[in-house]
Design an enzyme around this catalytic site. Structure first.
Site, PDB file in Angstrom:
ATOM      1  N   SER A 141      20.067  57.040  91.407  1.00  0.00           N
ATOM      2  CA  SER A 141      19.394  55.645  91.510  1.00  0.00           C
ATOM      3  C   SER A 141      20.235  54.433  91.742  1.00  0.00           C
ATOM      4  O   SER A 141      21.166  54.559  90.692  1.00  0.00           O
ATOM      5  CB  SER A 141      18.321  55.439  90.641  1.00  0.00           C
ATOM      6  OG  SER A 141      17.804  54.123  90.596  1.00  0.00           O
ATOM      7  N   TYR A 155      15.793  55.892  81.809  1.00  0.00           N
ATOM      8  CA  TYR A 155      15.930  56.445  83.174  1.00  0.00           C
ATOM      9  C   TYR A 155      17.262  56.187  83.553  1.00  0.00           C
ATOM     10  O   TYR A 155      17.835  56.948  84.558  1.00  0.00           O
ATOM     11  CB  TYR A 155      15.066  55.629  84.126  1.00  0.00           C
ATOM     12  CG  TYR A 155      14.814  55.752  85.426  1.00  0.00           C
ATOM     13  CD1 TYR A 155      14.283  57.213  86.017  1.00  0.00           C
ATOM     14  CD2 TYR A 155      15.297  55.056  86.478  1.00  0.00           C
ATOM     15  CE1 TYR A 155      14.130  57.213  87.255  1.00  0.00           C
ATOM     16  CE2 TYR A 155      15.130  55.220  87.751  1.00  0.00           C
ATOM     17  CZ  TYR A 155      14.577  56.522  88.247  1.00  0.00           C
ATOM     18  OH  TYR A 155      14.602  56.641  89.486  1.00  0.00           O
TER      19      TYR A 155
HETATM   20  P1  NDP Z   1       7.527  60.891  93.472  1.00  0.00           P
HETATM   21  O1  NDP Z   1       7.039  60.789  92.136  1.00  0.00           O
HETATM   22  O2  NDP Z   1       6.993  59.982  94.701  1.00  0.00           O
HETATM   23  O3  NDP Z   1       7.773  62.376  94.053  1.00  0.00           O
HETATM   24  C1  NDP Z   1       8.464  63.407  93.279  1.00  0.00           C
HETATM   25  C2  NDP Z   1       8.605  64.588  93.521  1.00  0.00           C
HETATM   26  O4  NDP Z   1       9.288  65.424  92.772  1.00  0.00           O
HETATM   27  C3  NDP Z   1       7.301  65.250  94.001  1.00  0.00           C
HETATM   28  O5  NDP Z   1       7.511  66.188  95.174  1.00  0.00           O
HETATM   29  C4  NDP Z   1       7.158  66.057  92.687  1.00  0.00           C
HETATM   30  O6  NDP Z   1       6.396  67.144  92.945  1.00  0.00           O
HETATM   31  C5  NDP Z   1       8.376  66.359  92.401  1.00  0.00           C
HETATM   32  N1  NDP Z   1       8.646  66.694  90.913  1.00  0.00           N
HETATM   33  C6  NDP Z   1       8.158  65.796  89.842  1.00  0.00           C
HETATM   34  N2  NDP Z   1       8.543  66.317  88.776  1.00  0.00           N
HETATM   35  C7  NDP Z   1       8.944  67.615  89.020  1.00  0.00           C
HETATM   36  C8  NDP Z   1       9.093  68.674  88.194  1.00  0.00           C
HETATM   37  N3  NDP Z   1       9.277  68.743  87.023  1.00  0.00           N
HETATM   38  N4  NDP Z   1       9.442  69.931  88.766  1.00  0.00           N
HETATM   39  C9  NDP Z   1       9.380  70.082  90.092  1.00  0.00           C
HETATM   40  N5  NDP Z   1       9.300  69.061  91.114  1.00  0.00           N
HETATM   41  C10 NDP Z   1       8.856  67.873  90.498  1.00  0.00           C
HETATM   42  O7  NDP Z   1       9.148  60.339  93.514  1.00  0.00           O
HETATM   43  P2  NDP Z   1      10.069  59.559  94.549  1.00  0.00           P
HETATM   44  O8  NDP Z   1       9.898  60.307  95.762  1.00  0.00           O
HETATM   45  O9  NDP Z   1      10.068  58.301  94.456  1.00  0.00           O
HETATM   46  O10 NDP Z   1      11.511  59.956  93.947  1.00  0.00           O
HETATM   47  C11 NDP Z   1      12.381  61.127  94.255  1.00  0.00           C
HETATM   48  C12 NDP Z   1      13.631  60.897  93.580  1.00  0.00           C
HETATM   49  O11 NDP Z   1      14.346  59.676  94.036  1.00  0.00           O
HETATM   50  C13 NDP Z   1      13.517  60.916  91.972  1.00  0.00           C
HETATM   51  O12 NDP Z   1      14.909  61.430  91.687  1.00  0.00           O
HETATM   52  C14 NDP Z   1      13.682  59.627  91.800  1.00  0.00           C
HETATM   53  O13 NDP Z   1      14.387  59.373  90.273  1.00  0.00           O
HETATM   54  C15 NDP Z   1      14.446  59.085  92.777  1.00  0.00           C
HETATM   55  N6  NDP Z   1      14.383  57.588  93.069  1.00  0.00           N
HETATM   56  C16 NDP Z   1      13.213  57.021  93.460  1.00  0.00           C
HETATM   57  C17 NDP Z   1      13.142  55.560  93.791  1.00  0.00           C
HETATM   58  C18 NDP Z   1      11.894  54.954  94.060  1.00  0.00           C
HETATM   59  O14 NDP Z   1      12.097  53.714  94.300  1.00  0.00           O
HETATM   60  N7  NDP Z   1      10.925  55.658  94.567  1.00  0.00           N
HETATM   61  C19 NDP Z   1      14.305  54.704  93.643  1.00  0.00           C
HETATM   62  C20 NDP Z   1      15.580  55.377  93.005  1.00  0.00           C
HETATM   63  C21 NDP Z   1      15.463  56.748  92.921  1.00  0.00           C
HETATM   64  P3  NDP Z   1       4.749  67.055  92.607  1.00  0.00           P
HETATM   65  O15 NDP Z   1       3.861  66.936  93.637  1.00  0.00           O
HETATM   66  O16 NDP Z   1       4.448  68.701  92.318  1.00  0.00           O
HETATM   67  O17 NDP Z   1       4.549  66.405  91.206  1.00  0.00           O
END
Ligand code: NDP
Length: 247
Positions: A141, A155
Protein backbone atom coordinates in the site's frame (compact mmCIF):
# COMPACT_ATOMS: atom_id res chain seq x y z
CA UNK A 1 -1.77 -10.78 -25.82
CA UNK A 2 -0.82 -14.27 -24.58
CA UNK A 3 2.33 -13.24 -22.69
CA UNK A 4 1.57 -15.62 -19.80
CA UNK A 5 0.56 -18.67 -21.85
CA UNK A 6 1.46 -21.95 -20.07
CA UNK A 7 2.12 -20.09 -16.79
CA UNK A 8 0.42 -21.18 -13.59
CA UNK A 9 -0.56 -18.51 -11.06
CA UNK A 10 -1.99 -18.34 -7.55
CA UNK A 11 -3.65 -15.11 -6.35
CA UNK A 12 -4.62 -14.88 -2.68
CA UNK A 13 -7.89 -13.07 -2.00
CA UNK A 14 -9.08 -13.28 -5.59
CA UNK A 15 -12.85 -13.34 -5.14
CA UNK A 16 -13.42 -9.57 -5.09
CA UNK A 17 -11.78 -6.19 -5.61
CA UNK A 18 -8.17 -5.85 -6.70
CA UNK A 19 -7.52 -9.61 -6.44
CA UNK A 20 -10.41 -10.46 -8.79
CA UNK A 21 -9.11 -7.94 -11.35
CA UNK A 22 -5.66 -9.57 -11.10
CA UNK A 23 -7.20 -13.04 -11.67
CA UNK A 24 -9.02 -11.78 -14.78
CA UNK A 25 -5.95 -9.96 -16.11
CA UNK A 26 -3.59 -12.94 -15.70
CA UNK A 27 -6.20 -15.19 -17.33
CA UNK A 28 -6.60 -12.72 -20.22
CA UNK A 29 -2.86 -13.09 -20.84
CA UNK A 30 -3.18 -16.88 -21.00
CA UNK A 31 -2.23 -18.03 -17.49
CA UNK A 32 -4.08 -20.78 -15.64
CA UNK A 33 -5.14 -19.16 -12.38
CA UNK A 34 -5.92 -20.49 -8.93
CA UNK A 35 -7.12 -18.06 -6.29
CA UNK A 36 -8.14 -18.13 -2.66
CA UNK A 37 -11.05 -16.57 -0.81
CA UNK A 38 -12.26 -16.74 2.76
CA UNK A 39 -15.96 -16.01 2.91
CA UNK A 40 -17.49 -15.15 -0.48
CA UNK A 41 -18.15 -18.38 -2.42
CA UNK A 42 -20.58 -16.70 -4.83
CA UNK A 43 -18.14 -13.94 -5.70
CA UNK A 44 -15.40 -16.58 -6.09
CA UNK A 45 -17.61 -18.54 -8.49
CA UNK A 46 -18.22 -15.40 -10.59
CA UNK A 47 -14.50 -14.62 -10.76
CA UNK A 48 -13.66 -18.21 -11.75
CA UNK A 49 -16.23 -18.06 -14.57
CA UNK A 50 -14.84 -14.72 -15.78
CA UNK A 51 -11.33 -16.21 -15.87
CA UNK A 52 -12.46 -19.38 -17.66
CA UNK A 53 -14.05 -17.22 -20.35
CA UNK A 54 -10.50 -16.48 -21.51
CA UNK A 55 -10.02 -20.18 -22.25
CA UNK A 56 -7.77 -20.97 -19.29
CA UNK A 57 -8.19 -23.12 -16.19
CA UNK A 58 -9.47 -21.39 -13.07
CA UNK A 59 -9.57 -22.84 -9.58
CA UNK A 60 -11.24 -21.20 -6.56
CA UNK A 61 -9.83 -22.42 -3.24
CA UNK A 62 -11.40 -21.61 0.11
CA UNK A 63 -8.44 -20.77 2.37
CA UNK A 64 -8.33 -18.29 5.24
CA UNK A 65 -5.03 -16.42 5.11
CA UNK A 66 -5.16 -16.04 8.89
CA UNK A 67 -4.45 -19.81 9.07
CA UNK A 68 -0.88 -20.61 8.01
CA UNK A 69 -1.67 -24.28 7.34
CA UNK A 70 -4.53 -23.31 5.05
CA UNK A 71 -2.18 -20.99 3.14
CA UNK A 72 0.34 -23.80 2.56
CA UNK A 73 -2.52 -26.13 1.56
CA UNK A 74 -3.68 -23.62 -1.07
CA UNK A 75 -0.21 -23.48 -2.60
CA UNK A 76 0.06 -27.28 -2.62
CA UNK A 77 -3.38 -27.65 -4.19
CA UNK A 78 -2.44 -25.17 -6.90
CA UNK A 79 0.71 -27.14 -7.69
CA UNK A 80 -1.19 -30.45 -7.70
CA UNK A 81 -4.09 -29.27 -9.86
CA UNK A 82 -2.36 -26.86 -12.26
CA UNK A 83 0.85 -28.89 -12.50
CA UNK A 84 3.13 -26.32 -10.88
CA UNK A 85 3.36 -22.66 -9.94
CA UNK A 86 5.17 -19.87 -11.79
CA UNK A 87 3.48 -16.76 -10.34
CA UNK A 88 2.33 -16.01 -6.79
CA UNK A 89 0.36 -12.84 -6.09
CA UNK A 90 -0.10 -12.15 -2.37
CA UNK A 91 -3.13 -9.86 -2.48
CA UNK A 92 -5.39 -10.88 0.43
CA UNK A 93 -5.39 -8.16 3.04
CA UNK A 94 -7.49 -6.56 5.75
CA UNK A 95 -7.84 -2.97 6.93
CA UNK A 96 -8.46 -2.38 10.65
CA UNK A 97 -8.50 1.30 11.57
CA UNK A 98 -8.78 2.68 15.08
CA UNK A 99 -7.23 5.08 17.56
CA UNK A 100 -4.33 3.88 19.69
CA UNK A 101 -6.32 3.98 22.93
CA UNK A 102 -8.99 1.57 21.68
CA UNK A 103 -7.12 -0.61 19.19
CA UNK A 104 -7.76 -4.27 20.02
CA UNK A 105 -4.90 -6.74 20.30
CA UNK A 106 -7.01 -9.22 18.30
CA UNK A 107 -7.16 -6.72 15.40
CA UNK A 108 -3.40 -6.19 15.62
CA UNK A 109 -2.78 -9.96 15.50
CA UNK A 110 -5.25 -10.53 12.66
CA UNK A 111 -3.67 -7.74 10.61
CA UNK A 112 -0.22 -9.21 11.06
CA UNK A 113 -1.42 -12.78 10.36
CA UNK A 114 -3.15 -11.89 7.07
CA UNK A 115 -1.16 -8.91 5.75
CA UNK A 116 2.33 -10.12 6.72
CA UNK A 117 2.63 -13.71 7.99
CA UNK A 118 0.52 -15.22 5.19
CA UNK A 119 2.67 -13.42 2.60
CA UNK A 120 5.78 -15.04 4.03
CA UNK A 121 4.15 -18.46 4.40
CA UNK A 122 2.74 -18.53 0.86
CA UNK A 123 6.02 -17.31 -0.59
CA UNK A 124 8.02 -19.94 1.31
CA UNK A 125 5.69 -22.70 0.12
CA UNK A 126 5.52 -21.45 -3.49
CA UNK A 127 9.22 -20.85 -4.17
CA UNK A 128 9.95 -24.49 -3.31
CA UNK A 129 8.16 -25.32 -6.56
CA UNK A 130 9.20 -22.34 -8.71
CA UNK A 131 11.70 -22.61 -11.52
CA UNK A 132 13.90 -19.89 -12.97
CA UNK A 133 11.63 -17.05 -14.15
CA UNK A 134 9.34 -17.42 -11.12
CA UNK A 135 7.53 -14.32 -9.90
CA UNK A 136 6.23 -13.20 -6.52
CA UNK A 137 4.19 -9.99 -6.37
CA UNK A 138 2.73 -8.66 -3.10
CA UNK A 139 0.03 -6.02 -2.86
CA UNK A 140 1.35 -3.52 -0.35
CA UNK A 141 0.00 0.00 0.00
CA UNK A 142 1.09 3.58 -0.51
CA UNK A 143 0.46 3.80 3.25
CA UNK A 144 3.74 1.94 3.73
CA UNK A 145 5.37 5.29 3.02
CA UNK A 146 2.72 7.85 3.96
CA UNK A 147 -0.08 7.61 6.53
CA UNK A 148 -1.45 11.13 6.71
CA UNK A 149 -4.49 10.53 8.95
CA UNK A 150 -5.20 9.06 12.39
CA UNK A 151 -6.00 5.43 13.15
CA UNK A 152 -3.93 3.78 10.44
CA UNK A 153 -0.73 2.94 12.28
CA UNK A 154 -1.15 -0.82 12.40
CA UNK A 155 -2.25 -1.10 8.76
CA UNK A 156 0.68 1.10 7.65
CA UNK A 157 3.08 -1.01 9.72
CA UNK A 158 1.81 -4.20 8.07
CA UNK A 159 2.43 -2.76 4.60
CA UNK A 160 5.85 -1.28 5.52
CA UNK A 161 6.83 -4.76 6.70
CA UNK A 162 6.43 -6.00 3.12
CA UNK A 163 9.04 -3.50 1.93
CA UNK A 164 11.72 -5.03 4.16
CA UNK A 165 10.51 -8.52 3.32
CA UNK A 166 10.93 -8.14 -0.45
CA UNK A 167 14.27 -6.38 -0.10
CA UNK A 168 15.60 -9.30 1.93
CA UNK A 169 13.94 -12.13 0.01
CA UNK A 170 15.11 -10.67 -3.32
CA UNK A 171 18.60 -11.67 -2.10
CA UNK A 172 17.53 -15.21 -1.22
CA UNK A 173 15.77 -15.72 -4.55
CA UNK A 174 17.92 -13.76 -7.00
CA UNK A 175 20.39 -16.56 -7.66
CA UNK A 176 17.46 -18.81 -8.58
CA UNK A 177 16.16 -16.34 -11.17
CA UNK A 178 13.01 -15.61 -9.15
CA UNK A 179 11.91 -12.00 -8.60
CA UNK A 180 9.85 -10.61 -5.71
CA UNK A 181 8.29 -7.14 -5.60
CA UNK A 182 5.51 -5.08 -4.05
CA UNK A 183 2.84 -3.11 -5.85
CA UNK A 184 1.68 -0.26 -3.60
CA UNK A 185 -1.74 1.08 -4.59
CA UNK A 186 -3.29 4.33 -3.46
CA UNK A 187 -7.08 4.62 -3.05
CA UNK A 188 -8.75 2.02 -5.28
CA UNK A 189 -12.51 1.68 -5.55
CA UNK A 190 -13.36 -1.65 -3.87
CA UNK A 191 -15.48 -2.93 -0.98
CA UNK A 192 -12.53 -2.10 1.32
CA UNK A 193 -12.35 1.53 0.15
CA UNK A 194 -15.49 2.57 -1.75
CA UNK A 195 -15.31 5.69 -3.90
CA UNK A 196 -18.30 7.24 -2.13
CA UNK A 197 -18.91 9.34 0.93
CA UNK A 198 -16.97 11.84 3.02
CA UNK A 199 -13.77 9.83 3.45
CA UNK A 200 -13.39 9.39 -0.31
CA UNK A 201 -14.07 13.09 -0.96
CA UNK A 202 -11.53 14.08 1.71
CA UNK A 203 -8.86 11.82 0.18
CA UNK A 204 -9.43 13.15 -3.33
CA UNK A 205 -9.44 16.80 -2.26
CA UNK A 206 -6.61 16.79 0.25
CA UNK A 207 -4.20 14.07 -0.74
CA UNK A 208 -4.33 13.16 -4.42
CA UNK A 209 -2.35 14.72 -7.28
CA UNK A 210 -4.88 13.07 -9.62
CA UNK A 211 -8.16 13.85 -7.87
CA UNK A 212 -9.80 10.47 -8.39
CA UNK A 213 -9.78 6.89 -7.13
CA UNK A 214 -7.92 4.31 -9.16
CA UNK A 215 -9.47 1.15 -10.56
CA UNK A 216 -8.61 -2.44 -9.70
CA UNK A 217 -7.81 -2.93 -13.40
CA UNK A 218 -5.10 -0.24 -13.25
CA UNK A 219 -3.44 -2.08 -10.36
CA UNK A 220 -3.81 -5.43 -12.17
CA UNK A 221 -1.94 -3.99 -15.17
CA UNK A 222 1.10 -3.24 -13.01
CA UNK A 223 0.93 -6.71 -11.47
CA UNK A 224 0.77 -8.26 -14.96
CA UNK A 225 3.89 -6.33 -15.95
CA UNK A 226 5.81 -7.57 -12.90
CA UNK A 227 4.52 -11.12 -13.45
CA UNK A 228 5.56 -11.11 -17.10
CA UNK A 229 8.80 -11.86 -18.92
CA UNK A 230 9.70 -8.20 -19.51
CA UNK A 231 10.11 -7.52 -15.78
CA UNK A 232 12.97 -9.97 -15.25
CA UNK A 233 15.33 -7.23 -14.04
CA UNK A 234 12.96 -5.78 -11.40
CA UNK A 235 13.34 -7.28 -7.93
CA UNK A 236 13.26 -6.16 -4.30
CA UNK A 237 11.27 -3.11 -5.40
CA UNK A 238 8.12 -1.44 -4.11
CA UNK A 239 6.33 0.19 -7.05
CA UNK A 240 3.73 2.78 -6.16
CA UNK A 241 0.52 3.32 -8.18
CA UNK A 242 -1.34 5.90 -6.15
CA UNK A 243 -2.54 8.85 -8.22
CA UNK A 244 0.17 10.90 -6.58
CA UNK A 245 -1.02 10.29 -3.00
CA UNK A 246 2.61 9.99 -1.86
CA UNK A 247 3.99 12.70 -4.14
P1 NDP B 1 -11.44 -6.11 -0.61
O1 NDP B 1 -11.78 -6.09 0.84
O2 NDP B 1 -12.32 -5.43 -1.58
O3 NDP B 1 -11.19 -7.61 -1.08
C1 NDP B 1 -10.36 -8.42 -0.29
C2 NDP B 1 -10.12 -9.75 -0.96
O4 NDP B 1 -9.25 -10.50 -0.10
C3 NDP B 1 -11.38 -10.56 -1.11
O5 NDP B 1 -11.26 -11.39 -2.23
C4 NDP B 1 -11.40 -11.37 0.19
O6 NDP B 1 -12.06 -12.61 0.09
C5 NDP B 1 -9.93 -11.64 0.38
N1 NDP B 1 -9.62 -11.86 1.78
C6 NDP B 1 -9.81 -11.03 2.82
N2 NDP B 1 -9.43 -11.62 3.96
C7 NDP B 1 -9.02 -12.86 3.61
C8 NDP B 1 -8.54 -13.97 4.34
N3 NDP B 1 -8.42 -13.92 5.67
N4 NDP B 1 -8.21 -15.09 3.67
C9 NDP B 1 -8.34 -15.16 2.34
N5 NDP B 1 -8.80 -14.15 1.59
C10 NDP B 1 -9.14 -13.02 2.22
O7 NDP B 1 -9.97 -5.47 -0.67
P2 NDP B 1 -9.17 -4.76 -1.86
O8 NDP B 1 -9.39 -5.46 -3.13
O9 NDP B 1 -9.42 -3.31 -1.76
O10 NDP B 1 -7.67 -4.99 -1.33
C11 NDP B 1 -6.82 -5.99 -1.85
C12 NDP B 1 -5.40 -5.69 -1.35
O11 NDP B 1 -5.03 -4.38 -1.77
C13 NDP B 1 -5.25 -5.72 0.17
O12 NDP B 1 -4.01 -6.27 0.51
C14 NDP B 1 -5.30 -4.23 0.53
O13 NDP B 1 -4.63 -3.97 1.74
C15 NDP B 1 -4.59 -3.63 -0.66
N6 NDP B 1 -4.85 -2.22 -0.88
C16 NDP B 1 -6.12 -1.75 -1.16
C17 NDP B 1 -6.33 -0.41 -1.38
C18 NDP B 1 -7.68 0.17 -1.68
O14 NDP B 1 -7.79 1.41 -1.66
N7 NDP B 1 -8.69 -0.62 -1.97
C19 NDP B 1 -5.21 0.55 -1.32
C20 NDP B 1 -3.93 -0.04 -1.04
C21 NDP B 1 -3.78 -1.37 -0.84
P3 NDP B 1 -13.56 -12.84 0.70
O15 NDP B 1 -14.46 -12.36 -0.36
O16 NDP B 1 -13.70 -14.27 0.92
O17 NDP B 1 -13.68 -12.04 1.95
Amino acid sequence: NQTLKNKRALVTGGSRGIGAAIVRRLASEGADVAFTYASSPERAEETAKAAEAFGVRALAIQSDSADAEAVVAAVERTVAELGGIDILVNNAGVLALGPIDDFKLADFDRTIAINVRAVFVATQAAVRHMKEGGRVVNIGSCNAERMPFQGGGVYAMSKSALQGLVQGLARDLGGRGITINNVQPGPINTDMNPDAGEFAEMLKKQFMALPRYGTAEEVAAMVAYLAGPEAGYVTGASLTIDGGFNA
